[in-house]
Design a protein around this motif. Structure first.
Motif, PDB file in Angstrom:
ATOM      1  N   ASN A 308      48.321  33.416  32.238  1.00 29.50           N
ATOM      2  CA  ASN A 308      49.750  33.261  32.974  1.00 29.50           C
ATOM      3  C   ASN A 308      49.858  35.067  33.231  1.00 29.50           C
ATOM      4  N   ARG A 309      49.529  35.821  32.596  1.00 29.66           N
ATOM      5  CA  ARG A 309      49.167  37.574  32.888  1.00 29.66           C
ATOM      6  C   ARG A 309      48.553  38.348  33.096  1.00 29.66           C
ATOM      7  N   SER A 310      47.527  37.223  33.792  1.00 29.85           N
ATOM      8  CA  SER A 310      46.939  38.286  34.146  1.00 29.85           C
ATOM      9  C   SER A 310      46.883  39.120  36.191  1.00 29.85           C
ATOM     10  N   ARG A 311      46.534  40.157  35.785  1.00 26.01           N
ATOM     11  CA  ARG A 311      45.894  40.970  37.409  1.00 26.01           C
ATOM     12  C   ARG A 311      45.057  40.372  37.944  1.00 26.01           C
ATOM     13  N   ALA A 312      44.245  39.659  37.916  1.00 25.22           N
ATOM     14  CA  ALA A 312      43.307  39.525  38.403  1.00 25.22           C
ATOM     15  C   ALA A 312      43.732  37.868  38.835  1.00 25.22           C
ATOM     16  N   ILE A 313      44.752  37.397  39.489  1.00 20.32           N
ATOM     17  CA  ILE A 313      44.875  35.974  39.301  1.00 20.32           C
ATOM     18  C   ILE A 313      44.382  35.351  41.261  1.00 20.32           C
ATOM     19  N   LYS A 314      44.427  36.379  41.915  1.00 24.37           N
ATOM     20  CA  LYS A 314      43.691  36.074  43.801  1.00 24.37           C
ATOM     21  C   LYS A 314      42.102  35.843  43.118  1.00 24.37           C
ATOM     22  N   TYR A 315      41.690  36.563  41.826  1.00 19.76           N
ATOM     23  CA  TYR A 315      39.923  36.593  41.917  1.00 19.76           C
ATOM     24  C   TYR A 315      40.115  34.809  40.924  1.00 19.76           C
TER      25      TYR A 315
END
Length: 455
Positions: A308-315
């Motif tokens: 949920n808190r991942s900064r690489a969501i687009k990846y």
């Protein structure tokens, strides 16, 4: 056999459609029909009779398509659409990002892999002498689809992780032929993991005690241990530059924590519980995160991650929609069979969904005044269509393109619609193709995505 033919589209052009032209025979035996209409009518009438038969003592990867209609008695192959094309994957990625725009980051990332030793597969193979799971991709595909549908019902309807807002999945295929699924799940606000202790209630990364939980110990040690890799086993696929690319063994953690990059470090204690795999001794540092309930029910590799808190969501979403692997191949004769199967081909023949999204995403087009656009098949020409007596094809195009024009009309008569952007309209309204108007939505759910258009 008569009237059996493959339709090949090696350049990615438009696949099967209703107006495929016959070859223009200029000889003495001229073709009466211009398109493949008669064959299409028969397929429509008997599409429920098309089935994949079980052939005993036939060990190859091409499963025969058979028909029940004795009056026709011809075998046919219906080609599937170009579902693995880059354009298809890009559109899926854009749809998935539209869900992120509406519901924020997903909560769970789940990988579900087929198990060729499922009892349902063994039960079918019992009646087919001399064959194993790799010889019957049709059986593997059917059982996998049944398990996948049940898994989605557990998550989306039974709410085993809590009430869900949305979910998507993409089916991929390993190099050895087994299918697996990557899925993203969005939970409602009250069921989101707000602390490490909430994560511990859903996800585990330790080997259960063989004494206190023998059933959990059995499935975790059988399906959820990575490797063994490294040491005396440096030939495993995960080894790159003499290191495990999956970062095993993992560090020990007394409690679950959330790192600065937004990923969770799951509780992984050095509690002395170990298991022997071959010549290697593995402990909690080799455990892939899992859900105990899902492991016990499905007896397969099911990796569950909190994201949920991942900064690489687009990846993460690009990873889901990366498409199949590509390779340079050389065709040679007299090669020994490897026993690999073609489950991917069978799944496409059965028309099983490769991509699933709930809620659905409606693509919203737009245009300049009197500049409607529409798409024609390669075999169709504008002059021919303009002179056709029936206008069904034109009305279909107009209905699709008129959604944008009717949005303006909706704003004129409905004050509530004036508060919504064009992309928000499908959440609360549905396009009625009969009346050609936007009407209040009464059931189901849908979100809108404005398509990318050239300037």
């Amino acid at each position: 056999m008569a009237l059996q033919y493959p339709l090949l589209f090696p350049y990615g052009e438009t696949s099967y459609h209703e107006q495929i032209a016959y070859h223009n025979n200029t000889g003495r035996r001229q073709t009466n029909r211009a398109v493949e209409e008669q064959r299409l009518k028969w397929v429509r009438a008997h599409q429920n009779d098309l089935r994949i038969d079980l052939y005993n003592n036939i060990c190859d990867t091409v499963t025969r398509g058979d028909t029940r209609a004795s009056s026709i008695g011809k075998r046919i192959v219906l080609p599937s659409s170009h579902i693995d094309s880059p354009r298809y994957m890009i559109q899926n990625y854009q749809d998935d990002m539209a869900l992120c725009r509406e519901y924020d980051n997903p909560d769970l990332f789940i990988t579900f892999t087929s198990n060729p030793r499922w009892p349902e597969i063994d039960g079918m193979l019992y009646y087919i002498e001399g064959q194993k799971a790799p010889d019957r991709p049709d059986i593997v595909a059917r059982v996998f689809k049944q398990k996948l549908d049940e898994l989605m019902r557990d998550i989306m309807k039974a709410h085993i992780f809590g009430k869900c807002q949305a979910g998507i999945y993409i089916i991929e295929f390993q190099k050895r032929g087994l299918p697996h699924v990557h899925m993203r799940i969005w939970l409602t606000h009250e069921y989101k993991c707000k602390s490490p202790s909430d994560i511990d209630e859903l996800i585990s990364a330790e080997i259960p005690s063989q004494i206190e939980d023998p059933a959990g110990y059995k499935v975790v040690t059988e399906y959820m241990l990575h490797g063994p890799c490294g040491g005396n086993n440096m030939d495993t696929p995960c080894i790159i530059d003499r290191k495990c690319s999956k970062h095993f063994p993992k560090p020990y953690y007394a409690d679950t924590t959330i790192a600065e990059d937004g990923y969770a470090n799951y509780r992984c204690r050095n509690n002395g519980i170990k298991v022997i795999k071959g010549k290697a001794t593995l402990d909690n540092s080799f455990v892939v995160p899992y859900s105990r309930y899902l492991l016990l029910k499905y007896n397969a590799h099911i990796n569950v991650e909190w994201c949920n808190r991942s900064r690489a969501i687009k990846y993460l979403f690009k990873y889901l929609n990366k498409g199949p692997d590509r390779a340079t191949i050389v065709i040679q004769e007299n090669l020994t069979r490897t026993g690999e199967s073609s489950v991917e081909t069978i799944i496409e023949m059965f028309s099983f969904d490769i991509h699933f999204s709930q809620p659905s995403v409606l693509k919203l087009s737009y245009h300049l005044p009197n500049h409607h656009t529409f798409t024609l098949h390669d075999s169709e020409s504008i002059p021919t269509l303009l002179h056709r007596e029936d206008t069904q094809w034109l009305s279909t195009i107009v209905i699709k393109e008129m959604m944008f024009n009717q949005w303006f009309e909706l704003n004129k008569r409905d004050p509530n619609a004036q508060k919504l952007t064009y992309a928000k309209i499908p959440i609360h309204y549905v396009s009625n193709q009969t009346t050609k108007t936007w009407e209040p939505r009464k059931q189901w759910s849908c979100i809108g995505r404005i398509v990318i258009t050239r300037p």
